[in-house]
Motif scaffolding. Structure first.
Motif, mmCIF file in Angstrom:
data_model
loop_
_atom_site.group_PDB
_atom_site.id
_atom_site.type_symbol
_atom_site.label_atom_id
_atom_site.label_comp_id
_atom_site.label_asym_id
_atom_site.label_seq_id
_atom_site.Cartn_x
_atom_site.Cartn_y
_atom_site.Cartn_z
ATOM 1 N N LEU A 1 0.543 -0.967 -0.660
ATOM 2 C CA LEU A 1 -0.501 0.297 -0.032
ATOM 3 C C LEU A 1 1.441 1.498 0.397
ATOM 4 C CD1 LEU A 1 -2.585 1.579 0.176
ATOM 5 C CD2 LEU A 1 -2.202 1.018 3.083
ATOM 6 N N LYS A 2 0.787 2.426 -0.489
ATOM 7 C CA LYS A 2 1.672 3.166 -1.165
ATOM 8 C C LYS A 2 1.119 4.537 -0.239
ATOM 9 C CE LYS A 2 4.117 3.688 -5.010
ATOM 10 N NZ LYS A 2 4.624 3.930 -6.351
ATOM 11 N N ARG A 3 2.223 4.907 0.088
ATOM 12 C CA ARG A 3 1.228 6.337 0.326
ATOM 13 C C ARG A 3 1.817 7.700 -0.142
ATOM 14 N NH1 ARG A 3 4.347 4.553 4.973
ATOM 15 N NH2 ARG A 3 6.307 5.891 4.312
ATOM 16 N N THR A 4 0.622 8.096 -1.152
ATOM 17 C CA THR A 4 0.915 8.698 -1.860
ATOM 18 C C THR A 4 -0.190 10.071 -1.434
ATOM 19 O OG1 THR A 4 0.725 9.219 -4.495
ATOM 20 C CG2 THR A 4 -0.544 7.228 -2.907
ATOM 21 N N PRO A 5 0.202 11.796 -1.891
ATOM 22 C CA PRO A 5 -0.705 12.457 -2.401
ATOM 23 C C PRO A 5 -2.265 12.412 -2.985
ATOM 24 C CG PRO A 5 1.362 13.661 -2.560
ATOM 25 C CD PRO A 5 1.441 11.557 -2.123
ATOM 26 N N ARG A 6 -1.812 11.558 -4.129
ATOM 27 C CA ARG A 6 -2.748 10.794 -5.225
ATOM 28 C C ARG A 6 -3.792 9.860 -4.679
ATOM 29 N NH1 ARG A 6 1.814 10.034 -7.007
ATOM 30 N NH2 ARG A 6 2.572 8.439 -7.461
ATOM 31 N N SER A 7 -4.080 9.387 -3.303
ATOM 32 C CA SER A 7 -4.549 8.758 -3.009
ATOM 33 C C SER A 7 -6.170 8.815 -2.526
ATOM 34 C CB SER A 7 -3.800 8.034 -1.495
ATOM 35 O OG SER A 7 -4.387 6.976 -0.766
ATOM 36 N N SER A 8 -6.928 8.280 -2.874
ATOM 37 C CA SER A 8 -8.225 7.879 -2.777
ATOM 38 C C SER A 8 -8.591 7.759 -1.720
ATOM 39 C CB SER A 8 -9.758 7.467 -4.270
ATOM 40 O OG SER A 8 -9.050 6.138 -3.606
ATOM 41 N N GLY A 9 -7.749 7.397 -0.519
ATOM 42 C CA GLY A 9 -8.095 7.181 0.299
ATOM 43 C C GLY A 9 -8.285 5.980 0.703
ATOM 44 N N TYR A 10 -8.548 5.195 -0.295
ATOM 45 C CA TYR A 10 -8.734 4.084 -0.166
ATOM 46 C C TYR A 10 -7.917 2.876 1.033
ATOM 47 C CZ TYR A 10 -9.410 -0.931 -1.246
ATOM 48 O OH TYR A 10 -9.954 -2.598 -1.085
ATOM 49 N N ARG A 11 -8.091 1.328 1.332
ATOM 50 C CA ARG A 11 -6.992 0.927 1.802
ATOM 51 C C ARG A 11 -7.875 -0.549 2.242
ATOM 52 N NH1 ARG A 11 -3.644 4.272 4.885
ATOM 53 N NH2 ARG A 11 -3.034 1.860 5.931
ATOM 54 N N PRO A 12 -6.990 -1.465 2.027
ATOM 55 C CA PRO A 12 -7.077 -2.795 1.741
ATOM 56 C C PRO A 12 -7.246 -3.331 2.776
ATOM 57 C CG PRO A 12 -5.281 -2.472 0.576
ATOM 58 C CD PRO A 12 -5.891 -0.967 1.047
ATOM 59 N N ASP A 13 -8.355 -4.432 2.766
ATOM 60 C CA ASP A 13 -8.911 -5.463 4.213
ATOM 61 C C ASP A 13 -6.837 -6.533 4.233
ATOM 62 O OD1 ASP A 13 -11.690 -5.292 4.480
ATOM 63 O OD2 ASP A 13 -11.572 -6.129 2.138
ATOM 64 N N PHE A 14 -6.404 -6.410 3.949
ATOM 65 C CA PHE A 14 -5.080 -6.911 4.399
ATOM 66 C C PHE A 14 -3.948 -6.693 3.651
ATOM 67 C CE2 PHE A 14 -8.878 -10.453 4.498
ATOM 68 C CZ PHE A 14 -8.425 -10.582 6.127
ATOM 69 N N VAL A 15 -2.798 -6.243 4.152
ATOM 70 C CA VAL A 15 -1.612 -5.832 3.772
ATOM 71 C C VAL A 15 -1.001 -5.965 4.283
ATOM 72 C CG1 VAL A 15 -0.759 -3.312 3.582
ATOM 73 C CG2 VAL A 15 -2.833 -2.857 3.311
ATOM 74 N N GLY A 16 0.126 -6.221 3.361
ATOM 75 C CA GLY A 16 1.688 -6.766 3.709
ATOM 76 C C GLY A 16 2.555 -5.880 4.530
ATOM 77 N N PHE A 17 2.917 -4.609 3.249
ATOM 78 C CA PHE A 17 4.013 -3.540 3.531
ATOM 79 C C PHE A 17 2.870 -2.121 3.049
ATOM 80 C CE2 PHE A 17 6.121 -7.359 2.659
ATOM 81 C CZ PHE A 17 6.971 -7.389 3.868
ATOM 82 N N GLU A 18 3.401 -1.019 4.208
ATOM 83 C CA GLU A 18 2.549 0.721 3.564
ATOM 84 C C GLU A 18 4.153 1.068 3.268
ATOM 85 O OE1 GLU A 18 -0.232 2.907 5.747
ATOM 86 O OE2 GLU A 18 1.927 3.818 5.940
ATOM 87 N N ILE A 19 4.290 1.971 1.541
ATOM 88 C CA ILE A 19 5.055 1.913 1.953
ATOM 89 C C ILE A 19 5.306 3.344 0.989
ATOM 90 C CG2 ILE A 19 6.272 -0.090 0.569
ATOM 91 C CD1 ILE A 19 5.805 0.683 -2.295
ATOM 92 N N PRO A 20 6.295 4.130 1.523
ATOM 93 C CA PRO A 20 6.579 5.600 0.948
ATOM 94 C C PRO A 20 6.207 5.545 -1.019
ATOM 95 C CG PRO A 20 8.501 4.581 1.776
ATOM 96 C CD PRO A 20 7.763 3.866 2.268
ATOM 97 N N ASP A 21 6.031 6.669 -1.114
ATOM 98 C CA ASP A 21 5.921 6.787 -2.426
ATOM 99 C C ASP A 21 6.871 6.719 -3.651
ATOM 100 O OD1 ASP A 21 3.840 7.898 -4.609
ATOM 101 O OD2 ASP A 21 4.334 10.353 -4.601
ATOM 102 N N LYS A 22 7.458 5.767 -3.345
ATOM 103 C CA LYS A 22 8.950 5.391 -4.397
ATOM 104 C C LYS A 22 8.580 4.382 -5.409
ATOM 105 C CE LYS A 22 11.846 5.417 -0.651
ATOM 106 N NZ LYS A 22 12.642 7.081 -1.869
ATOM 107 N N PHE A 23 7.977 5.123 -6.499
ATOM 108 C CA PHE A 23 8.427 3.554 -7.824
ATOM 109 C C PHE A 23 9.102 2.443 -7.206
ATOM 110 C CE2 PHE A 23 8.117 1.138 -12.273
ATOM 111 C CZ PHE A 23 6.044 1.245 -11.926
ATOM 112 N N VAL A 24 8.114 0.987 -7.546
ATOM 113 C CA VAL A 24 9.323 0.031 -6.796
ATOM 114 C C VAL A 24 9.175 -1.354 -7.686
ATOM 115 C CG1 VAL A 24 9.278 0.161 -4.211
ATOM 116 C CG2 VAL A 24 7.741 -0.899 -4.821
#
Length: 219
Positions: free
Chosen positions: A166-189
């Protein structure tokens, strides 16, 4: 890294990652990567724990596990292997069938305005079923919202979403999944089946692509 709310590993904005020279990297990608961001072993351990959480929350009824291709296939396969291991070694098990859908929302490293849904002709079989969507990464959330809206037309009983990243980004709509492995910064991986114009899917670790790599594989 630390465990944050919602049972995920949150990677801080100032996390620098690791020198690729310390890891086994395919020779054809050595000059294309800036840093190793999440090593393969950590991905596998976190995926195993997610399998336990999913089995605990969704156990007791048959589920349809819907893999979002192409980037989700590696996480999907490893997650299911861990769920199957739990099924073999616990008194209670989670019956599963699988299906696949493909979404396209990237060109180079930018999301595009229109999200293309490829496949899904047989999704009528999801009516009345408990569905687990398995995705590689949620960035703005727009792609997942489109898929969830699509699935509503087929009237499943329940839909949960498991995303490795799950990427932390200012472009996010606010949606968050039910299960997340890693929340990451706004980098292209890239890596672990996440691609840049179809390259890097054959890389085990999740890495930050270098500027040289962006230019080399740009379309």
């Amino acid at each position: 890294m630390y465990t944050g709310a919602g049972k995920m590993l949150q990677i801080s904005d100032n996390e620098s990652g690791y020198d690729p020279e310390l890891f086994c990297i395919p020779k054809h990608y050595v000059e294309d990567l800036e840093r190793v961001f999440i090593p393969h072993g950590l991905i596998m351990d976190r995926t195993e724990r997610m399998a336990r959480d999913i089995t605990k929350e969704m156990g007791g009824a048959h589920i349809v596990v819907l893999c979002v291709l192409k980037g989700g296939y590696k996480f999907f396969a490893d997650l299911l292997d861990y769920i199957k291991a739990l099924n073999r070694n616990q008194d209670e098990s989670l019956p599963m069938t699988i299906d696949f859908i493909r979404l396209k929302s990237y060109c180079n490293d930018q999301t595009v305005e229109e999200v293309k849904v490829i496949g899904g002709d047989d999704l009528c079989t999801l009516a009345g079923k408990n569905v687990l969507i398995v995705e590689d990464i949620v960035e703005t959330g727009r792609t997942m919202k489109k898929l969830l809206t699509l699935l509503e037309n087929y009237k499943p009983q329940m839909v949960k979403v498991a995303s490795l990243l799950l990427k932390r980004t200012p472009r996010s709509s606010g949606y968050r999944p039910d299960f997340v492995g890693f929340e990451i910064p706004d980098k292209f991986v890239v890596g672990y089946a996440l691609d840049y114009n179809e390259y890097f899917r054959d890389l085990n670790h999740i890495c930050v692509i270098s500027e040289k790599g962006r230019q080399k594989y740009k379309v």
